[in-house]
Structure formats: C-alpha cells, structure tokens
Scaffold this motif. Sequence first.
Motif, PDB file in Angstrom:
ATOM      1  N   ILE A 348       0.858  -1.252   0.075  1.00  0.00           N
ATOM      2  CA  ILE A 348       0.065  -0.062  -0.120  1.00  0.00           C
ATOM      3  C   ILE A 348       0.997   1.203   0.227  1.00  0.00           C
ATOM      4  O   ILE A 348       0.484   2.350  -0.758  1.00  0.00           O
ATOM      5  N   PRO A 349       2.005   1.397   0.863  1.00  0.00           N
ATOM      6  CA  PRO A 349       2.781   2.529   0.840  1.00  0.00           C
ATOM      7  C   PRO A 349       3.632   2.827  -0.474  1.00  0.00           C
ATOM      8  O   PRO A 349       3.444   4.110  -0.882  1.00  0.00           O
ATOM      9  N   THR A 350       3.938   1.965  -1.286  1.00  0.00           N
ATOM     10  CA  THR A 350       4.209   2.177  -2.520  1.00  0.00           C
ATOM     11  C   THR A 350       3.303   2.556  -3.641  1.00  0.00           C
ATOM     12  O   THR A 350       3.683   3.395  -4.349  1.00  0.00           O
ATOM     13  N   ALA A 351       2.213   1.849  -3.396  1.00  0.00           N
ATOM     14  CA  ALA A 351       1.037   2.255  -4.260  1.00  0.00           C
ATOM     15  C   ALA A 351       0.757   3.875  -4.078  1.00  0.00           C
ATOM     16  O   ALA A 351       0.537   4.535  -5.105  1.00  0.00           O
ATOM     17  N   LEU A 352       0.482   4.192  -2.748  1.00  0.00           N
ATOM     18  CA  LEU A 352       0.376   5.421  -2.412  1.00  0.00           C
ATOM     19  C   LEU A 352       1.357   6.392  -2.810  1.00  0.00           C
ATOM     20  O   LEU A 352       1.058   7.521  -3.647  1.00  0.00           O
ATOM     21  N   LEU A 353       2.594   6.091  -2.951  1.00  0.00           N
ATOM     22  CA  LEU A 353       3.723   6.914  -3.282  1.00  0.00           C
ATOM     23  C   LEU A 353       3.458   7.356  -4.803  1.00  0.00           C
ATOM     24  O   LEU A 353       3.868   8.335  -5.426  1.00  0.00           O
ATOM     25  N   ALA A 354       3.352   5.981  -5.656  1.00  0.00           N
ATOM     26  CA  ALA A 354       3.313   6.190  -7.200  1.00  0.00           C
ATOM     27  C   ALA A 354       2.005   7.149  -7.364  1.00  0.00           C
ATOM     28  O   ALA A 354       2.140   8.013  -8.447  1.00  0.00           O
ATOM     29  N   VAL A 355       0.937   6.969  -6.875  1.00  0.00           N
ATOM     30  CA  VAL A 355      -0.164   7.786  -7.343  1.00  0.00           C
ATOM     31  C   VAL A 355      -0.052   9.098  -6.813  1.00  0.00           C
ATOM     32  O   VAL A 355      -0.520  10.003  -7.714  1.00  0.00           O
ATOM     33  N   GLY A 356       0.455   9.478  -5.792  1.00  0.00           N
ATOM     34  CA  GLY A 356       0.738  10.700  -5.281  1.00  0.00           C
ATOM     35  C   GLY A 356       1.839  11.442  -6.107  1.00  0.00           C
ATOM     36  O   GLY A 356       1.528  12.597  -6.454  1.00  0.00           O
ATOM     37  N   ALA A 357       2.648  10.819  -6.363  1.00  0.00           N
ATOM     38  CA  ALA A 357       3.907  11.547  -7.370  1.00  0.00           C
ATOM     39  C   ALA A 357       3.270  11.958  -8.688  1.00  0.00           C
ATOM     40  O   ALA A 357       3.428  12.988  -9.042  1.00  0.00           O
ATOM     41  N   THR A 358       2.210  10.899  -9.288  1.00  0.00           N
ATOM     42  CA  THR A 358       1.684  11.089 -10.522  1.00  0.00           C
ATOM     43  C   THR A 358       0.700  12.345 -10.259  1.00  0.00           C
ATOM     44  O   THR A 358       0.576  13.399 -11.237  1.00  0.00           O
ATOM     45  N   ALA A 359       0.041  12.699  -9.157  1.00  0.00           N
ATOM     46  CA  ALA A 359      -0.962  13.435  -9.055  1.00  0.00           C
ATOM     47  C   ALA A 359      -0.198  14.864  -8.666  1.00  0.00           C
ATOM     48  O   ALA A 359      -0.755  15.855  -9.287  1.00  0.00           O
ATOM     49  N   LEU A 360       1.050  14.700  -8.221  1.00  0.00           N
ATOM     50  CA  LEU A 360       1.671  16.170  -7.922  1.00  0.00           C
ATOM     51  C   LEU A 360       2.268  16.624  -9.224  1.00  0.00           C
ATOM     52  O   LEU A 360       2.081  17.804  -9.454  1.00  0.00           O
ATOM     53  N   LEU A 361       2.667  15.669 -10.098  1.00  0.00           N
ATOM     54  CA  LEU A 361       3.059  16.259 -11.484  1.00  0.00           C
ATOM     55  C   LEU A 361       1.901  16.633 -12.169  1.00  0.00           C
ATOM     56  O   LEU A 361       1.969  17.518 -13.249  1.00  0.00           O
ATOM     57  N   TRP A 362       0.997  16.239 -12.123  1.00  0.00           N
ATOM     58  CA  TRP A 362      -0.254  16.483 -12.941  1.00  0.00           C
ATOM     59  C   TRP A 362      -0.943  17.920 -12.537  1.00  0.00           C
ATOM     60  O   TRP A 362      -1.122  18.587 -13.355  1.00  0.00           O
ATOM     61  N   LYS A 363      -0.662  17.933 -11.275  1.00  0.00           N
ATOM     62  CA  LYS A 363      -1.070  19.197 -10.808  1.00  0.00           C
ATOM     63  C   LYS A 363      -0.200  20.479 -10.970  1.00  0.00           C
ATOM     64  O   LYS A 363      -0.508  21.497 -11.230  1.00  0.00           O
ATOM     65  N   PHE A 364       0.963  20.094 -10.377  1.00  0.00           N
ATOM     66  CA  PHE A 364       1.931  21.211 -10.121  1.00  0.00           C
ATOM     67  C   PHE A 364       3.062  20.621 -11.454  1.00  0.00           C
ATOM     68  O   PHE A 364       3.831  20.173 -11.243  1.00  0.00           O
ATOM     69  N   LYS A 365       2.805  21.159 -12.828  1.00  0.00           N
ATOM     70  CA  LYS A 365       3.361  20.882 -13.433  1.00  0.00           C
ATOM     71  C   LYS A 365       5.063  21.405 -13.744  1.00  0.00           C
ATOM     72  O   LYS A 365       5.845  20.782 -14.628  1.00  0.00           O
TER      73      LYS A 365
END
Length: 389
Positions: A348-365
């Motif tokens: 679960i932690p690595t899944a959250l890290l992957a999703v979080g990194a994607t969301a950050l890059l999507w939101k803050f280009k």
Amino acid sequence: MTEIKTLNTYSLWQLTLYFLRLGTLGFGGPVALVGFMHRDLVEERSWISEADYKEGLALAQIAPGPLAAQLAIYLGYVHHRILGATVAGLAFVLPSFVMVVALGMAYVSYGGLPWMQAVFYGVGAAVLGIMAIGAHKLSTKSIGKDKLLWSIFGVLAAVTIITQSEIAWLFIAAGLLVWVIRCKPSFGNKAMGLGLVPPVDAAQLAPVVLDPALLTQIGLFFAKAGAFVFGSGLAIVPFLYSGTVTEHHWLTDRQFVDAVAVAMITPGPVVITTAFIGYLIAGLPGATMAAVATFLPCYLITIVAAPHFKKWGKNPSVIAFVDGITAAAIGAIAGSVVVIAQRSISDIPTALLAVGATALLWKFKKIPEPLLVIGAALIGLVIYPLVSH
C-alpha cells in the motif's frame, strides 16, 4: 524590422550545458528522459523541430541500444553534426557515470549499501509517476487524434505488458503499416532505406590494465548488450542478469539487485548500471570498459544513420513510416510503465507513493523532478524499516 526566429539559435556550448544538466538531474528512466528532451528542446527552447525530434525518436527505436542516449546523440547531430552528437552523448552520460562509479567505490569499501533498498523502495514508486506523466505528454503531442496511430499505440502497449519485453520488429511493422495505408506505395520502387553498420568491438578502446583477458571479456559482453538489446533499461536488465549472474558468475543475485537499484536512484540513462556492474567486476577500468562498450555501438549506428534520416526526412513515405514507429515506441513506453509498476509497487505505501507522485506532477507541472525523487527517497528511508520486518 521584426527578427524571424529560427530553430538553430543555440551554440554547441549551450547544448553541452543542457545535456550535462539533464544527465545530472534527469530522473525517471528513458520514458521520462525522452519526454524532458521534447519539453525542453522542442516546446520551451525551440532548438529542435517537432519533425527532427520524431525522426530521432524513431531512429532510437529502430536501432539497438539505450533509447534516451541514442535520442540525445541524434539531437546533438541535428545542427552540429558529428561534433554535436559526440558532445551531446558524452555530456548526457558522463554525470551519471561519475555518480555510479562513486557509489561503486562506496559499495565495495563498505561491503554493500544497506540503505539502498530503503531508498529504492521510495524512489522506484515515485519514478513511476514521472514515467506515467512523460508517456502521457508524448502520446498527446506526437499522436494527437489519429485513430490509426492510437490503434498502434494500444497494440504495442498491450504486447509490452503481456510479454514484459519490447519486440523490435513490431516497431518496424508499425511504420510499414502506416506507410502502406497512407501512401499506397508501388512496390516496384524502393521507397526508403537506412544505412546501418555492424557494431564495432569496443573492447580495444578502453585502457586495458589489471587483467587484460577479463577486461576484454567485459568489453565483448557489454558491447553485445549495447548492440543487440533494443529500447530501454527494461529490455537490458534480463540480458544483464543472465550474463553477469548466470553465465559468467561475476555478481551474486544480491549484488545485481543492488546494481539495478543504483540505476534507478541515479539520474541519466538507466543503462549506466553497466558501469556499476563493471566496477564491481574490475574496478575503475572495468567500469570504463563496460560503459564504453555499452554506448559505443549506439553512437556509431546513430551518426551513420542520421544523415539518411536528414536527407529523406521530408519524404511523405518516410514521414508516414516515422509516425508509425513513433506511435509504436510511445505505446511500448506506456506499456513499460505498467510492467515496472508490477515490480515496484509491492504494498500500500508504494502504491500511494506512485499515485501521489503522478498527482503532484499532474497538478503542479513545474515541480522539479529531482525534488520529487529526493522526497520519495526520504519517505523510503522512514517507511521501509517499518514494513520490511
């Protein structure tokens, strides 16, 4: 009078500084790196045209060797020919080579790096976000709304996921398919050709000291890796494992896993892991031999083929062929994101890290990728000891 802006508005020194910076700060593997080159050199700086970039990406997929390094060499060739290709390739690879050799020295001196798995735990997951965003940007920019190209993209993504490898002949088949459909060629005429040369034995190019027989063996093995493995680090990892662990017994399983981790936590081309492996086998001479042998074949192939791409690049048949290969390449890159996710997301932690990194890059280009990687490494150092027991 208004000055007309041309593409060739940069010096060789500016190009060198750019690739030194990309080699020093460019995390995320080939998917992210080819995306950074498009963003920086095509979109923001306008040094390279979209057509030149697509030709370079297509050549990097057709020819064997590491994808990002080949593209860097080709883009250096576009306006500064062989000198530009040489400088771009060296500037791109040198920073990560120095880092990997330094890590190799620490690894040998201190009997391994126990903290590396903790760092890799966090970085490996976050890198997926960088790769996913890179694949998305490439697909939207290069494929657009073309249904044929999207179909090719989907097929190659699926094949990559199912086979967990990149099948080189499918890239060429995709290019031929688009060429036939768009151009309806008469097969009595020769429409295109690529001038490729066989790889040169790189074993004679590095300084042979210590054990000449071992260094020659290293040179031959890694030249074969550089000359016959297509696409990216995704493809070269199983090849390296079979050769270094199973066949030659140069490394243990643990050392090989650590070598792959080094490739992921350092910037620049993933294939630079060959230098780390070379260092573990034969010190600095081994690292130098392995790196030269890995990158020399793709350098030679690229500079020999580049003039042909430049000469025929405006031909409609070549444009159609390149479009097909580009769509196939991006599909394979997108598929590789899924394959690497299967290996990097373990809980679960690595899944959250992957999703979080994607969301950050999507939101803050504009968020700097190195900052994201450092943050993920710190999170890994904190979380990994808690979940590994």
